[in-house]
Structures are given as C-alpha cells and as structure tokens.
Design an enzyme around this catalytic site. Structure first.
Site, PDB file in Angstrom:
ATOM      1  N   GLU A 153      53.684  52.891  80.583  1.00 45.87           N
ATOM      2  CA  GLU A 153      53.514  51.858  81.606  1.00 45.87           C
ATOM      3  C   GLU A 153      54.801  51.720  82.408  1.00 45.87           C
ATOM      4  O   GLU A 153      55.003  50.739  83.108  1.00 45.87           O
ATOM      5  CB  GLU A 153      53.076  50.532  80.996  1.00 45.87           C
ATOM      6  CG  GLU A 153      53.951  50.018  79.898  1.00 45.87           C
ATOM      7  CD  GLU A 153      53.430  48.705  79.322  1.00 45.87           C
ATOM      8  OE1 GLU A 153      53.259  47.762  80.102  1.00 45.87           O
ATOM      9  OE2 GLU A 153      53.213  48.643  78.096  1.00 45.87           O
TER      10      GLU A 153
ATOM     11  N   HIS B 155      51.106  47.058  66.624  1.00 50.19           N
ATOM     12  CA  HIS B 155      51.888  47.136  67.860  1.00 50.19           C
ATOM     13  C   HIS B 155      52.939  46.023  67.790  1.00 50.19           C
ATOM     14  O   HIS B 155      52.604  44.874  67.509  1.00 50.19           O
ATOM     15  CB  HIS B 155      50.975  46.943  69.070  1.00 50.19           C
ATOM     16  CG  HIS B 155      51.736  46.672  70.327  1.00 50.19           C
ATOM     17  ND1 HIS B 155      52.715  47.528  70.783  1.00 50.19           N
ATOM     18  CD2 HIS B 155      51.707  45.631  71.198  1.00 50.19           C
ATOM     19  CE1 HIS B 155      53.233  47.026  71.896  1.00 50.19           C
ATOM     20  NE2 HIS B 155      52.651  45.874  72.165  1.00 50.19           N
TER      21      HIS B 155
ATOM     22  N   CYS C  10      50.418  48.856  76.672  1.00 49.71           N
ATOM     23  CA  CYS C  10      50.914  49.497  75.442  1.00 49.71           C
ATOM     24  C   CYS C  10      49.828  50.257  74.689  1.00 49.71           C
ATOM     25  O   CYS C  10      50.077  50.789  73.606  1.00 49.71           O
ATOM     26  CB  CYS C  10      51.543  48.460  74.526  1.00 49.71           C
ATOM     27  SG  CYS C  10      52.866  47.549  75.339  1.00 49.71           S
TER      28      CYS C  10
HETATM   29  N1  COA Z   1      66.225  30.147  64.372  1.00 54.59           N
HETATM   30  C1  COA Z   1      65.045  30.696  63.965  1.00 54.59           C
HETATM   31  N2  COA Z   1      63.925  30.748  64.755  1.00 54.59           N
HETATM   32  C2  COA Z   1      64.030  30.232  65.989  1.00 54.59           C
HETATM   33  C3  COA Z   1      65.201  29.647  66.476  1.00 54.59           C
HETATM   34  C4  COA Z   1      66.341  29.609  65.598  1.00 54.59           C
HETATM   35  N3  COA Z   1      67.504  29.081  65.976  1.00 54.59           N
HETATM   36  N4  COA Z   1      64.993  29.219  67.731  1.00 54.59           N
HETATM   37  C5  COA Z   1      63.703  29.533  68.041  1.00 54.59           C
HETATM   38  N5  COA Z   1      63.122  30.146  66.988  1.00 54.59           N
HETATM   39  C6  COA Z   1      61.768  30.685  66.889  1.00 54.59           C
HETATM   40  C7  COA Z   1      60.697  29.787  67.497  1.00 54.59           C
HETATM   41  O1  COA Z   1      60.320  28.763  66.589  1.00 54.59           O
HETATM   42  C8  COA Z   1      59.610  30.786  67.758  1.00 54.59           C
HETATM   43  O2  COA Z   1      58.942  31.092  66.552  1.00 54.59           O
HETATM   44  P1  COA Z   1      57.336  31.049  66.480  1.00 54.59           P
HETATM   45  O3  COA Z   1      56.862  31.921  67.613  1.00 54.59           O
HETATM   46  O4  COA Z   1      57.026  31.610  65.140  1.00 54.59           O
HETATM   47  O5  COA Z   1      56.948  29.634  66.687  1.00 54.59           O
HETATM   48  C9  COA Z   1      60.375  32.064  68.151  1.00 54.59           C
HETATM   49  O6  COA Z   1      61.726  31.848  67.695  1.00 54.59           O
HETATM   50  C10 COA Z   1      60.404  32.319  69.658  1.00 54.59           C
HETATM   51  O7  COA Z   1      60.813  31.140  70.284  1.00 54.59           O
HETATM   52  P2  COA Z   1      60.140  30.639  71.644  1.00 54.59           P
HETATM   53  O8  COA Z   1      60.757  29.357  72.018  1.00 54.59           O
HETATM   54  O9  COA Z   1      58.660  30.716  71.530  1.00 54.59           O
HETATM   55  O10 COA Z   1      60.683  31.797  72.613  1.00 54.59           O
HETATM   56  P3  COA Z   1      60.426  32.061  74.136  1.00 54.59           P
HETATM   57  O11 COA Z   1      59.837  30.893  74.817  1.00 54.59           O
HETATM   58  O12 COA Z   1      61.715  32.606  74.643  1.00 54.59           O
HETATM   59  O13 COA Z   1      59.324  33.218  74.137  1.00 54.59           O
HETATM   60  C11 COA Z   1      58.463  35.460  73.862  1.00 54.59           C
HETATM   61  C12 COA Z   1      59.355  34.344  73.286  1.00 54.59           C
HETATM   62  C13 COA Z   1      58.290  36.563  72.868  1.00 54.59           C
HETATM   63  C14 COA Z   1      57.080  34.892  74.183  1.00 54.59           C
HETATM   64  C15 COA Z   1      59.142  36.007  75.112  1.00 54.59           C
HETATM   65  O14 COA Z   1      60.298  36.647  74.696  1.00 54.59           O
HETATM   66  C16 COA Z   1      58.279  36.939  75.911  1.00 54.59           C
HETATM   67  O15 COA Z   1      57.625  36.514  76.844  1.00 54.59           O
HETATM   68  N6  COA Z   1      58.271  38.280  75.578  1.00 54.59           N
HETATM   69  C17 COA Z   1      57.541  39.297  76.247  1.00 54.59           C
HETATM   70  C18 COA Z   1      56.040  39.288  76.004  1.00 54.59           C
HETATM   71  C19 COA Z   1      55.595  39.700  74.654  1.00 54.59           C
HETATM   72  O16 COA Z   1      56.366  40.234  73.903  1.00 54.59           O
HETATM   73  N7  COA Z   1      54.296  39.468  74.365  1.00 54.59           N
HETATM   74  C20 COA Z   1      53.735  39.741  73.082  1.00 54.59           C
HETATM   75  C21 COA Z   1      52.340  40.319  73.084  1.00 54.59           C
HETATM   76  S1  COA Z   1      52.265  42.021  73.644  1.00 54.59           S
END
Ligand code: COA
Length: 388
Positions: A79, A233, A111
């Site tokens: 992609e 994945h 993916c």
């Molecule tokens: N210590 C431990 N864990 C922590 C933390 C800390 N200090 N601070 C945050 N976290 C945890 C949160 O509780 C959360 O866990 P959970 O999902 O089990 O609830 C995790 O870290 C991620 O935190 P969040 O606030 O949800 O992160 P974000 O708003 O930055 O979003 C993604 C994370 C993955 C959604 C973002 O990086 C993204 O959009 N990625 C690309 C898309 C993707 O990967 N999609 C997946 C499907 S293909």
C-alpha cells in the site's frame, strides 16, 4: 496435494529509533509506547530503501537457481507502491533475475494484499504443481512526524515462496473472509502520508476478527483448543492481543496459556520493527516459527489478516516435518544485531529526505546502506536500482 509456504525471507532497514527516545522527545510517558502499544523499536528506512528494494532484499535471501526457474508468478502486495501504473513486481522480477516466462502483478487492499496473493497462489499451484509463486509483502508505514500514528510507523518486507509439497506450512482448504466498505484508514492518491481514524480502526479490526473467526468455527467445527498458536496482523503488537483476549476466556486454562505465550513470541520481531503493513502478519508468523522451539510437525497455526477499508480473513496451516531446518533464523538474528540505533533528530532528518517529484535528477549515496539491493536514484521520473 499439499500447497503452502515453502520459504520465508525478511528484510528490514539497518536504522532504527528506540521508542523510549521517541517518547522522551515527544513528551510522552514511554509506557504508552512500550506497554500501551507494545512497541520497543521502530525501523527507519534510509532514502536508499523503498518498497521495491526492501522486497528484493527479502526475496534475495531465500531464492536459489531452481526457485528462480520455477517461479512463473510474482505477486507484490503493498500500500506504499512507487508507481500508480507499473507494478513493483516487475522491478523485483528484474532485480532478482527471474525467469522471463512469468506473470508479475501488484495487489492492493491495505494490509491484506499479501494474503490475497497467497490465496491466488494456491489456485495457481493447484493448476501447475511444478511451478512456484513468489509473493512480496513490502511497505513503508509513514504517518508523519508528531502525528498520533507516528509511533506505529515502520519499514520492511517479507518474501513468501508458495509451492506444492511446502517445507514450512501447508495451507488448509477452508479460510473465511469478509468485506465491508468503511473509512478507518486510507491514503488518497495525492497524499504521501496515511489518514487514519485510529479508535474506529481498532474497533473494526476486532469486529472483522469476530466475523471471520465465527464463520471459520462454523465451517470447520474447530475451536481455539485445536490451535498451537494464532498469528495476527500487527499494526502494533498490542492490537492482536486486543482481539485474542475477547475470545480466549472460555477456553481451558492449558490452551489459554499456550495461546497467550505463543502470541507473545509471535510479536518479537514486530516489536523491533514497527508496522510493515502488508508484511506484518507474515513477520509475526516468522517470529513465531523462528523463536518458539516447542512447535512441532502437524501443529495447526491460525492466521488473522486485516486490511483497512476493509477486508478480513482467517486462514490456517499445518506445520511440516523438519520445518525448523528451512528457516533463516541466523540470518535474521544477524540482521537485527547489525542494526544501528539513531537519535530522534537523525530519524527526523532521514524522514524528511524525499525524492524529487519534478523529473529532476537525483543520484543517491548507496555506500552507507549495507543492503545488497538499493535505490540508486531517480532521473527523468524513472527510478534506478543497484545490486551490489
Ligand atoms: N503506560 C501504559 N499504557 C499507556 C500509557 C502509559 N503511560 N499511556 C497510555 N497507555 C495505553 C492506553 O491506555 C491505550 O491502551 P488501550 O488501547 O489498551 O486502552 C494505549 O496505550 C494507546 O493509548 P491511546 O490514548 O489510545 O493512544 P492514541 O490515541 O495515540 O492512539 C493508535 C493509538 C494506535 C490508535 C494510533 O497510534 C493510531 O491511530 N495508529 C494507526 C492506526 C492503527 O494502527 N490501526 C490499527 C488497526 S489496523
């Protein structure tokens, strides 16, 4: 006739950023990256690596002269392809010196592309058992500096050789799949970085897993206890666990422990590389096979493939006798050991180096890139590569 994965190659660039360094620089608690997302390191591609060269380096590891003669289909799942018209498969075909009597095509569905390739390869080999199919799963995941997705970037490629009488994993006939038109992650043709609705994407990944897993159970009569392991994945390594934990509770404790433990092992390489989009599931499979010594012949491995947009598929395979002897474990260990940790400032510099888009000439310094196959430059809108 058994058809399946005969060989697996893997390549990731020689540069990486430590996620603790990235967290510190961005003013984020490192636990969010290392525990919350489950990522320890993130591969950083130098400008001399693109999806074509990454894939060529992965494939070059595994192919011998007999393979090169027998391959008559090259399927490139990506992609982050380099051309809207010409397929990346044609470049790889030439760089590896494959038999010209071959078909070469690029496949796209986020993916999921490589899984589509594997299923097409199965059909092809069923009709032509003496032939082999080379599948490339290669991507550079770019969300942008200082974006929410930045911590789930990465770069790398997996090369998968599919044949009759495979030496690693014989694919089983039943697989279940599901398509629905959703906007959880996409990259319009004018954009060099992806757009993502992160939370929605997480939810849909799990929802699609339930749909295909339930369908698989109905069609096969199998349950989780039948599996030695399930590889997922992995856009980040916590993601697969978020799906697995929703179905594991009612499973007897022994099977639960086995699946949990093998899940952890299946994330080892992905924790060190980051997201490689199409290759992520197959990197996880590789991590499992190369790092879990207790797996044995005839064990059943499940695979959950998800490509945003979205298509999900659950497939399975049976481990083959002596499969361990046909892995490239030592090569991959050396590749990881030889990587260079770079500062966040250097990562940002590397990230911002881009190729000209106006047709002007750019020759690249390939001497600092230890890869055998590198992007050498671009001139008159045409990329050129070097095989060292
Ligand atoms: N210590 C431990 N864990 C922590 C933390 C800390 N200090 N601070 C945050 N976290 C945890 C949160 O509780 C959360 O866990 P959970 O999902 O089990 O609830 C995790 O870290 C991620 O935190 P969040 O606030 O949800 O992160 P974000 O708003 O930055 O979003 C993604 C994370 C993955 C959604 C973002 O990086 C993204 O959009 N990625 C690309 C898309 C993707 O990967 N999609 C997946 C499907 S293909």
């Amino acid at each position: 006739m058994e058809i399946g994965i005969d060989k697996l190659g893997f390549y990731t660039p020689h540069l990486y950023v430590d996620m603790n360094d990235l967290a510190e620089e961005r003013g984020i608690d490192p636990g969010k990256f290392t525990v919350g997302l489950g990522q320890e390191e993130m591969a950083v591609p130098p400008i001399t690596q693109d999806p074509v060269s990454l894939a060529s380096n992965a494939a070059e590891q595994i192919l011998d002269e007999d393979d090169k003669d027998a391959i008559d289909l090259v399927l490139f799942g990506t992609e982050s392809g380099v051309d809207h018209s010409k397929s990346a498969a044609v470049y790889v075909h030439q760089l590896l010196g494959l038999n010209p009597k071959a078909r070469s095509v690029e496949l796209k569905q986020a993916c999921y592309g490589a899984t589509a390739g594997i299923q097409m390869a199965k059909g092809h080999i069923a009709l032509h058992p003496d032939k082999k199919v080379l599948i490339l799963a290669s991507d550079i995941a770019r969300y942008g500096l200082n974006t929410p997705g930045e911590s789930t970037q990465g770069a790398g490629a997996v090369a998968i050789l599919v044949s009759a009488s495979p030496r690693l994993l014989a694919l089983e006939s039943t697989s279940t799949y599901y398509t629905a038109d959703i906007m959880d992650f996409w990259r319009p043709v004018y954009s060099s970085t992806a757009f993502v609705d992160g939370k929605y994407s997480n939810e849909q990944y799990i929802a699609f897993f339930h749909k295909v897993w339930e369908d698989y159970q109905e069609q096969t009569g199998r349950s989780l206890t039948d599996f030695a392991a399930i590889a997922f994945h992995l856009p980040y390594t916590k993601m697969g666990w978020k799906a697995l934990r929703t179905v594991i509770e009612d499973v007897p404790e022994e099977a639960q422990e086995r699946l949990k433990n093998n899940y952890q092992i299946s994330t080892k390489y992905n924790r060190q590389v980051g997201n490689i989009y199409t290759g992520s599931l197959y990197l996880s499979l590789l991590s499992l096979l190369e790092n879990q010594d207790e797996l044995k012949e005839a064990d059943i491995i499940g695979l959950y493939s998800y490509g945003s947009g979205a298509v999900g598929e659950f497939l399975s395979g049976k481990l083959q006798p002596g499969f361990k002897e046909h892995l490239q474990t030592a090569v991959h260990q050396t590749m990881f050991e030889n990587r260079e940790r770079i500062s966040v400032a250097t990562y940002e510099d590397v990230f911002e180096q881009t190729l000209p888009t106006d047709g002007s000439e750019k020759q690249l310094q390939t001497s600092e890139d230890p890869a055998k196959i590198c992007l050498a430059g671009v001139n008159d809108h045409m990329r050129s590569y070097v095989v060292k």
